[in-house]
Design a protein around this motif. Structure first.
Motif, PDB file in Angstrom:
ATOM      1  N   ALA A  33       0.828  -1.207   0.000  1.00 45.21           N
ATOM      2  CA  ALA A  33       0.000   0.000   0.000  1.00 45.21           C
ATOM      3  C   ALA A  33       0.863   1.257   0.000  1.00 45.21           C
ATOM      4  CB  ALA A  33      -0.939   0.000   1.208  1.00 45.21           C
ATOM      5  N   VAL A  34       1.959   1.252   0.748  1.00 44.51           N
ATOM      6  CA  VAL A  34       2.848   2.419   0.792  1.00 44.51           C
ATOM      7  C   VAL A  34       3.530   2.619  -0.559  1.00 44.51           C
ATOM      8  CG1 VAL A  34       4.970   3.324   1.826  1.00 44.51           C
ATOM      9  CG2 VAL A  34       3.195   2.358   3.273  1.00 44.51           C
ATOM     10  N   VAL A  35       3.956   1.531  -1.191  1.00 47.23           N
ATOM     11  CA  VAL A  35       4.583   1.646  -2.506  1.00 47.23           C
ATOM     12  C   VAL A  35       3.579   2.163  -3.534  1.00 47.23           C
ATOM     13  CG1 VAL A  35       5.606   0.317  -4.387  1.00 47.23           C
ATOM     14  CG2 VAL A  35       6.396  -0.032  -2.056  1.00 47.23           C
ATOM     15  N   LEU A  36       2.347   1.642  -3.502  1.00 53.85           N
ATOM     16  CA  LEU A  36       1.302   2.148  -4.407  1.00 53.85           C
ATOM     17  C   LEU A  36       0.998   3.611  -4.141  1.00 53.85           C
ATOM     18  CD1 LEU A  36      -1.387  -0.656  -4.776  1.00 53.85           C
ATOM     19  CD2 LEU A  36      -0.020   0.402  -6.562  1.00 53.85           C
ATOM     20  N   LEU A  37       0.946   3.991  -2.875  1.00 51.95           N
ATOM     21  CA  LEU A  37       0.702   5.387  -2.519  1.00 51.95           C
ATOM     22  C   LEU A  37       1.794   6.279  -3.103  1.00 51.95           C
ATOM     23  CD1 LEU A  37      -1.193   7.162  -0.643  1.00 51.95           C
ATOM     24  CD2 LEU A  37       0.645   6.967   1.014  1.00 51.95           C
ATOM     25  N   CYS A  38       3.048   5.892  -2.951  1.00 52.68           N
ATOM     26  CA  CYS A  38       4.161   6.672  -3.515  1.00 52.68           C
ATOM     27  C   CYS A  38       4.062   6.741  -5.039  1.00 52.68           C
ATOM     28  CB  CYS A  38       5.495   6.065  -3.106  1.00 52.68           C
ATOM     29  SG  CYS A  38       5.900   6.248  -1.372  1.00 52.68           S
ATOM     30  N   LEU A  39       3.702   5.633  -5.676  1.00 50.67           N
ATOM     31  CA  LEU A  39       3.579   5.613  -7.131  1.00 50.67           C
ATOM     32  C   LEU A  39       2.465   6.544  -7.606  1.00 50.67           C
ATOM     33  CD1 LEU A  39       4.491   4.305  -9.805  1.00 50.67           C
ATOM     34  CD2 LEU A  39       2.724   2.579  -9.408  1.00 50.67           C
ATOM     35  N   PHE A  40       1.310   6.503  -6.942  1.00 53.93           N
ATOM     36  CA  PHE A  40       0.196   7.365  -7.342  1.00 53.93           C
ATOM     37  C   PHE A  40       0.508   8.837  -7.108  1.00 53.93           C
ATOM     38  CE2 PHE A  40      -2.796   3.601  -6.623  1.00 53.93           C
ATOM     39  CZ  PHE A  40      -2.787   3.280  -7.972  1.00 53.93           C
ATOM     40  N   VAL A  41       1.197   9.157  -6.012  1.00 53.55           N
ATOM     41  CA  VAL A  41       1.588  10.551  -5.768  1.00 53.55           C
ATOM     42  C   VAL A  41       2.571  11.016  -6.837  1.00 53.55           C
ATOM     43  CG1 VAL A  41       2.821  12.079  -4.177  1.00 53.55           C
ATOM     44  CG2 VAL A  41       1.090  10.531  -3.305  1.00 53.55           C
ATOM     45  N   LEU A  42       3.524  10.166  -7.189  1.00 56.56           N
ATOM     46  CA  LEU A  42       4.498  10.520  -8.220  1.00 56.56           C
ATOM     47  C   LEU A  42       3.820  10.785  -9.564  1.00 56.56           C
ATOM     48  CD1 LEU A  42       7.553  10.715  -8.994  1.00 56.56           C
ATOM     49  CD2 LEU A  42       7.357   8.319  -9.670  1.00 56.56           C
ATOM     50  N   ILE A  43       2.941   9.899  -9.972  1.00 62.62           N
ATOM     51  CA  ILE A  43       2.239  10.084 -11.249  1.00 62.62           C
ATOM     52  C   ILE A  43       1.310  11.289 -11.185  1.00 62.62           C
ATOM     53  CG2 ILE A  43       0.597   9.035 -12.850  1.00 62.62           C
ATOM     54  CD1 ILE A  43       1.779   6.316 -12.039  1.00 62.62           C
ATOM     55  N   GLY A  44       0.617  11.476 -10.075  1.00 62.11           N
ATOM     56  CA  GLY A  44      -0.283  12.617  -9.926  1.00 62.11           C
ATOM     57  C   GLY A  44       0.443  13.944  -9.951  1.00 62.11           C
ATOM     58  N   LEU A  45       1.636  14.004  -9.359  1.00 59.75           N
ATOM     59  CA  LEU A  45       2.417  15.237  -9.406  1.00 59.75           C
ATOM     60  C   LEU A  45       2.984  15.487 -10.794  1.00 59.75           C
ATOM     61  CD1 LEU A  45       4.381  15.151  -6.042  1.00 59.75           C
ATOM     62  CD2 LEU A  45       2.596  16.754  -6.696  1.00 59.75           C
ATOM     63  N   TRP A  46       3.251  14.438 -11.528  1.00 62.28           N
ATOM     64  CA  TRP A  46       3.818  14.593 -12.869  1.00 62.28           C
ATOM     65  C   TRP A  46       2.835  15.302 -13.791  1.00 62.28           C
ATOM     66  CZ3 TRP A  46       3.634  10.762 -17.281  1.00 62.28           C
ATOM     67  CH2 TRP A  46       4.447  11.190 -18.332  1.00 62.28           C
ATOM     68  N   ASN A  47       1.558  14.872 -13.790  1.00 68.33           N
ATOM     69  CA  ASN A  47       0.547  15.517 -14.621  1.00 68.33           C
ATOM     70  C   ASN A  47      -0.816  15.324 -13.948  1.00 68.33           C
ATOM     71  OD1 ASN A  47      -1.144  16.509 -16.585  1.00 68.33           O
ATOM     72  ND2 ASN A  47      -0.082  15.497 -18.272  1.00 68.33           N
ATOM     73  N   ALA A  48      -1.217  16.315 -13.159  1.00 71.06           N
ATOM     74  CA  ALA A  48      -2.431  16.190 -12.354  1.00 71.06           C
ATOM     75  C   ALA A  48      -3.699  16.174 -13.198  1.00 71.06           C
ATOM     76  CB  ALA A  48      -2.501  17.324 -11.339  1.00 71.06           C
ATOM     77  N   GLU A  49      -3.710  16.874 -14.306  1.00 66.34           N
ATOM     78  CA  GLU A  49      -4.912  16.906 -15.138  1.00 66.34           C
ATOM     79  C   GLU A  49      -5.120  15.598 -15.886  1.00 66.34           C
ATOM     80  OE1 GLU A  49      -5.093  20.278 -17.685  1.00 66.34           O
ATOM     81  OE2 GLU A  49      -4.656  21.676 -16.070  1.00 66.34           O
ATOM     82  N   ARG A  50      -4.057  15.052 -16.412  1.00 66.87           N
ATOM     83  CA  ARG A  50      -4.169  13.820 -17.180  1.00 66.87           C
ATOM     84  C   ARG A  50      -4.410  12.607 -16.282  1.00 66.87           C
ATOM     85  NH1 ARG A  50       0.378  11.509 -21.332  1.00 66.87           N
ATOM     86  NH2 ARG A  50      -0.839   9.767 -22.107  1.00 66.87           N
ATOM     87  N   PHE A  51      -3.719  12.586 -15.127  1.00 67.35           N
ATOM     88  CA  PHE A  51      -3.824  11.460 -14.202  1.00 67.35           C
ATOM     89  C   PHE A  51      -4.600  11.863 -12.951  1.00 67.35           C
ATOM     90  CE2 PHE A  51       0.134  10.753 -16.615  1.00 67.35           C
ATOM     91  CZ  PHE A  51      -0.243   9.588 -17.269  1.00 67.35           C
ATOM     92  N   TRP A  52      -5.773  12.438 -13.129  1.00 71.58           N
ATOM     93  CA  TRP A  52      -6.618  12.879 -12.021  1.00 71.58           C
ATOM     94  C   TRP A  52      -7.022  11.715 -11.129  1.00 71.58           C
ATOM     95  CZ3 TRP A  52     -11.228  10.403 -12.000  1.00 71.58           C
ATOM     96  CH2 TRP A  52     -11.636   9.829 -13.207  1.00 71.58           C
TER      97      TRP A  52
END
Length: 140
Positions: A33-52
Motif C-alpha cells: 500500500a505504501v509503494v502504491l501510494l508513492c507511485l500514485f503521488v508521483l504520477i499525480g504530481l507529474w501531470n495532475a490533469e491527465r492522471f486525475w
C-alpha cells in the motif's frame, strides 16, 4: 513540486521492497500500500490533469488504511490503551479516520471535500451561474 519530490518517491518505490522484509502477511500488505501510494503521488504530481484518478486513489488508500487500522484495534480490544497519546488504540484510529480518512474518502468518491458541487462560473462575467442562486433571485 514534482522535481523536488520525485527523487524521494522513486527511491521509496524502488528501495522499500528491497530493504523491508516484513515477517507477516499484514506487513507485506502495508508495504504494498505504501509503494502504491508513492507511485500514485508521483504520477499525480507529474501531470495532475491527465492522471486525475491517481489523486482519488491516494484518497482511497488513506481512507482504507485508517479504516483497516480502526478494525484492527477493535479486533485486538485496544480501546484506550495505556493513556499515552501515541499508543495504538481504537480511539486514536477513530480520530485518524475522522481527520484524515473521511476527507480521503470524500476525495476518492466525489473528487472534492464536500458533497455539494462547485458552482459554475460564466467566463465573461465571472459571476456564478448556480441554478439555486438564479431561482432565488427570480422570485421577487
Amino acid at each position: 513540486m514534482f522535481w523536488c519530490t520525485a527523487p524521494f518517491l522513486l527511491a521509496a518505490i524502488l528501495l522499500l521492497p528491497l530493504l523491508a522484509r516484513p515477517p507477516e502477511l499484514t506487513g507485506w500488505v502495508i508495504l504494498g500500500a505504501v509503494v502504491l501510494l508513492c507511485l500514485f503521488v508521483l504520477i499525480g504530481l507529474w501531470n495532475a490533469e491527465r492522471f486525475w484518478w491517481c489523486w482519488r486513489a491516494v484518497g482511497g488508500i488513506v481512507a482504507g488504511g485508517y479504516l483497516a487500522y480502526l478494525i484492527s484495534m477493535i479486533a485486538e480490544g485496544q480501546w484506550f490503551g495505556d493513556g499515552r497519546r501515541s499508543s495504538s488504540t481504537a480511539f486514536n484510529a477513530l480520530m485518524g479516520l475522522i481527520v484524515f480518512g473521511y476527507p480521503g474518502f470524500m476525495w476518492a468518491v466525489f473528487g472534492r471535500f464536500t458533497r455539494k458541487p462547485e458552482p459554475e462560473y460564466d467566463d465573461y462575467t465571472d459571476k456564478s451561474t448556480d441554478i439555486d442562486e438564479m431561482d432565488a433571485g427570480a422570485g421577487g
